[in-house]
Scaffold this motif. Structure first.
Motif, PDB file in Angstrom:
ATOM      1  N   GLY A   1       0.803  -1.218   0.000  1.00 23.68           N
ATOM      2  CA  GLY A   1       0.000   0.000   0.000  1.00 23.68           C
ATOM      3  C   GLY A   1       0.834   1.265   0.000  1.00 23.68           C
ATOM      4  N   ILE A   2       0.382   2.260  -0.739  1.00 23.66           N
ATOM      5  CA  ILE A   2       1.130   3.509  -0.856  1.00 23.66           C
ATOM      6  C   ILE A   2       0.821   4.477   0.297  1.00 23.66           C
ATOM      7  N   ASN A   3      -0.371   4.391   0.880  1.00 24.83           N
ATOM      8  CA  ASN A   3      -0.772   5.362   1.905  1.00 24.83           C
ATOM      9  C   ASN A   3       0.107   5.332   3.158  1.00 24.83           C
ATOM     10  N   PRO A   4       0.449   4.164   3.689  1.00 19.49           N
ATOM     11  CA  PRO A   4       1.362   4.167   4.839  1.00 19.49           C
ATOM     12  C   PRO A   4       2.723   4.771   4.505  1.00 19.49           C
ATOM     13  N   GLN A   5       3.182   4.570   3.282  1.00 16.55           N
ATOM     14  CA  GLN A   5       4.456   5.141   2.859  1.00 16.55           C
ATOM     15  C   GLN A   5       4.364   6.667   2.806  1.00 16.55           C
ATOM     16  N   LEU A   6       3.254   7.170   2.271  1.00 10.90           N
ATOM     17  CA  LEU A   6       3.026   8.611   2.232  1.00 10.90           C
ATOM     18  C   LEU A   6       3.017   9.201   3.641  1.00 10.90           C
ATOM     19  N   ALA A   7       2.348   8.507   4.547  1.00 11.37           N
ATOM     20  CA  ALA A   7       2.239   9.005   5.924  1.00 11.37           C
ATOM     21  C   ALA A   7       3.608   9.055   6.601  1.00 11.37           C
ATOM     22  N   THR A   8       4.427   8.039   6.369  1.00 13.01           N
ATOM     23  CA  THR A   8       5.762   8.001   6.970  1.00 13.01           C
ATOM     24  C   THR A   8       6.629   9.149   6.470  1.00 13.01           C
ATOM     25  N   ILE A   9       6.593   9.380   5.161  1.00 15.47           N
ATOM     26  CA  ILE A   9       7.415  10.448   4.579  1.00 15.47           C
ATOM     27  C   ILE A   9       6.948  11.818   5.080  1.00 15.47           C
ATOM     28  N   ARG A  10       5.647  12.020   5.132  1.00 16.19           N
ATOM     29  CA  ARG A  10       5.120  13.310   5.575  1.00 16.19           C
ATOM     30  C   ARG A  10       5.423  13.571   7.045  1.00 16.19           C
ATOM     31  N   LYS A  11       5.549  12.500   7.806  1.00 15.41           N
ATOM     32  CA  LYS A  11       5.912  12.634   9.222  1.00 15.41           C
ATOM     33  C   LYS A  11       7.338  13.131   9.363  1.00 15.41           C
ATOM     34  N   GLY A  12       8.204  12.729   8.397  1.00 17.20           N
ATOM     35  CA  GLY A  12       9.578  13.192   8.402  1.00 17.20           C
ATOM     36  C   GLY A  12      10.595  12.091   8.634  1.00 17.20           C
ATOM     37  N   VAL A  13      11.501  11.900   7.679  1.00 19.42           N
ATOM     38  CA  VAL A  13      12.585  10.926   7.821  1.00 19.42           C
ATOM     39  C   VAL A  13      13.864  11.540   7.263  1.00 19.42           C
ATOM     40  N   ASP A  14      14.993  11.015   7.703  1.00 21.56           N
ATOM     41  CA  ASP A  14      16.285  11.504   7.222  1.00 21.56           C
ATOM     42  C   ASP A  14      16.710  10.820   5.922  1.00 21.56           C
ATOM     43  N   ILE A  15      16.453   9.505   5.833  1.00 19.72           N
ATOM     44  CA  ILE A  15      16.955   8.719   4.706  1.00 19.72           C
ATOM     45  C   ILE A  15      15.809   7.929   4.090  1.00 19.72           C
ATOM     46  N   VAL A  16      15.711   7.982   2.772  1.00 21.81           N
ATOM     47  CA  VAL A  16      14.722   7.194   2.036  1.00 21.81           C
ATOM     48  C   VAL A  16      15.457   6.236   1.100  1.00 21.81           C
ATOM     49  N   ILE A  17      15.067   4.974   1.137  1.00 22.55           N
ATOM     50  CA  ILE A  17      15.564   3.969   0.199  1.00 22.55           C
ATOM     51  C   ILE A  17      14.378   3.555  -0.651  1.00 22.55           C
ATOM     52  N   ALA A  18      14.480   3.648  -1.970  1.00 23.02           N
ATOM     53  CA  ALA A  18      13.291   3.477  -2.798  1.00 23.02           C
ATOM     54  C   ALA A  18      13.597   2.906  -4.165  1.00 23.02           C
ATOM     55  N   THR A  19      12.568   2.310  -4.761  1.00 29.58           N
ATOM     56  CA  THR A  19      12.606   1.986  -6.185  1.00 29.58           C
ATOM     57  C   THR A  19      12.024   3.195  -6.929  1.00 29.58           C
ATOM     58  N   PRO A  20      12.530   3.483  -8.126  1.00 32.94           N
ATOM     59  CA  PRO A  20      12.138   4.731  -8.801  1.00 32.94           C
ATOM     60  C   PRO A  20      10.653   4.854  -9.121  1.00 32.94           C
ATOM     61  N   GLY A  21      10.021   3.772  -9.570  1.00 29.06           N
ATOM     62  CA  GLY A  21       8.623   3.864  -9.988  1.00 29.06           C
ATOM     63  C   GLY A  21       7.689   4.288  -8.876  1.00 29.06           C
ATOM     64  N   ARG A  22       7.779   3.624  -7.728  1.00 33.47           N
ATOM     65  CA  ARG A  22       6.913   3.962  -6.603  1.00 33.47           C
ATOM     66  C   ARG A  22       7.232   5.359  -6.074  1.00 33.47           C
ATOM     67  N   LEU A  23       8.503   5.716  -6.038  1.00 34.18           N
ATOM     68  CA  LEU A  23       8.872   7.043  -5.547  1.00 34.18           C
ATOM     69  C   LEU A  23       8.315   8.127  -6.459  1.00 34.18           C
ATOM     70  N   LEU A  24       8.308   7.862  -7.760  1.00 35.51           N
ATOM     71  CA  LEU A  24       7.753   8.833  -8.699  1.00 35.51           C
ATOM     72  C   LEU A  24       6.246   8.964  -8.503  1.00 35.51           C
ATOM     73  N   ASP A  25       5.584   7.862  -8.185  1.00 34.49           N
ATOM     74  CA  ASP A  25       4.150   7.915  -7.876  1.00 34.49           C
ATOM     75  C   ASP A  25       3.891   8.809  -6.666  1.00 34.49           C
TER      76      ASP A  25
END
Length: 427
Positions: free
Chosen positions: A113-137
């Motif tokens: 699911g994308i929504n928990p990922q959105l919530a985590t990022i909006r909360k604030g993190v120092d480092i993101v590890i990602a695949t390009p497609g989902r990150l672009l979404d």
């Protein structure tokens, strides 16, 4: 030289010591000081050389040296990887080595699911590890802010090019500040990688720990010639007679992986398949069972296996040779990691003789051929075109065992590209 001489702080050295490491690998020895200095890096290293720690350790050190000028946490470092397995591996490395540091990180990929990922990022993190497609979404939903980004790392950039991620990467980079440190890690310095580096890196330091297109010296390679219809029988016998307990087996296609897994199970050998059609939960479960020695055989396609990191994996089997010689290097690099010995066995039928020649030319090494009398090929069988799997086969058909995004074209193809990208990130 020890890790204490590389400019790493006490919290990192403590975490390294707890993992039992004393001496840095060649890639770590060369890359860590340069990254800490803040320079861009173009690095080539074979898989299994300690490459991941070669950028996660100095990345964490760099974060301790700069004070973020913000009230709310924003992303300071981004690591892009081609597959979710590799993203998870990098995330684990950051968690392991950063355990005594105050930085937060999250891993972003498709298939969940994308929504928990959105919530985590909006909360604030120092480092993101990602695949390009989902990150672009996520970026398309205004869910991420790169304005405070200090460091961008492209891991296994050669595979990202191979999978058609270059357009996604370029779109993401338009959202990032020009002033940043960029690290590009690749298995080889292909012409395509050098071209990519010219557009992304600023006066990079070149780091290379082995010759291009070579296989690790500690891997024993062998070829058994066998008829295609008898490959499964030979594989089963090798596993049983030699008492192999942990074997990673490669097929060209997802269908082939499923079929072989079923046949091995029917012959009394515990096995599981891992490929792009498997859910994230199924893939995680299969990999965990394999690492824990609960199953003897993990059958994988090339892209699904990217990022599999198993300490002291003793055996890799090419049930079917890859159509692209580079993939042979990546496959057998799953064994013989971090100085350990390993064995890579290839079961080669008459259809694959040309593929074998191409691989040997690429790695500049004649792989020893071991005759097994009971499985000698029938000389009357004629070679047939290979039309399945990644790259161009003998039949000339260009297909892949995993979906990837199409090239940029007319605007009428936009929806198709989006669908392909979504498929790609669900691997």
């Amino acid at each position: 030289m020890s890790f204490t001489n590389l400019g790493l702080s006490k919290p990192l050295l403590k975490a390294i010591e707890e993992q039992g490491y004393e001496t840095p690998s060649p890639i770590q020895l060369q890359a860590i000081p340069v990254v800490i200095e803040g320079k861009d890096v173009l690095a080539a290293a074979q898989t299994g050389t300690g490459k991941t720690a070669g950028f996660t350790l100095p990345l964490l050190e760099k974060l301790t040296q700069t004070k973020p000028n913000m009230q709310k946490k924003q992303i300071r470092a981004l690591v892009l990887t081609p597959t979710r397995e590799l993203a998870a591996q990098v995330a684990e490395s950051i968690k392991t080595y950063g355990k005594y540091l105050p930085y937060t990180s999250t891993v972003i990929f498709g298939g969940v699911g994308i929504n928990p990922q959105l919530a985590t990022i909006r909360k604030g993190v120092d480092i993101v590890i990602a695949t390009p497609g989902r990150l672009l979404d996520i970026a398309g939903q205004q869910g991420i802010d790169f304005s405070a980004l200090e460091c961008l790392i492209l891991d296994e950039a050669d595979r990202m090019l191979d999978m058609g991620f270059i357009h996604d990467i370029k779109k993401l980079m338009k959202l990032m500040p020009d002033k940043r440190q960029t690290l590009l890690f690749s298995a080889t310095f292909s012409p395509e990688i050098k071209t990519l580096a010219e557009g992304l890196l600023n006066d990079p330091v070149l780091v290379e720990v082995s010759r291009e297109n070579t296989t690790a010296d500690q891997i024993k390679q062998v070829v058994h010639f066998v008829d295609k219809r008898r490959k499964r029988e030979l594989l089963s016998q090798l596993i049983k007679i030699k008492k192999w307990r942990q074997v990673l087996v490669f097929t060209r296609t997802k269908h082939g992986a499923n079929k072989l897994t079923k046949e091995l199970e029917e012959s009394g050998i515990s096995a599981a398949a891992i490929h792009g059609n498997k859910s994230q939960g199924a893939r995680t479960k299969a990999l965990a069972a394999f690492k824990a020695n609960e199953i003897r055989v993990l059958v994988a396609t090339d892209i699904a296996a990217r990022g599999i990191d198993i300490d002291q994996l003793p055996h890799v089997v090419n049930y079917e040779l890859p159509n692209v010689p580079e993939d042979y290097v990546h496959r057998i690099g799953r064994t013989g990691r971090a100085g350990q010995s390993g064995e890579a066995v290839s079961l080669v039928c008459i259809d694959e003789h040309e593929l074998l020649k191409n691989i040997e030319k690429f790695i500049k090494f004649k792989i020893p051929k071991v005759d097994i009398p009971a499985f000698r090929p029938d000389p009357n069988i004629q070679a047939e075109p290979i039309q399945n799997g990644r790259g161009k086969g003998k039949g000339g058909k260009n297909s892949r065992n995993e979906p990837h995004s199409s090239k940029d074209g007319a605007k009428s193809n936009k929806n198709k590209r989006n669908r392909n990208r979504n498929k790609k990130d669900k691997k």
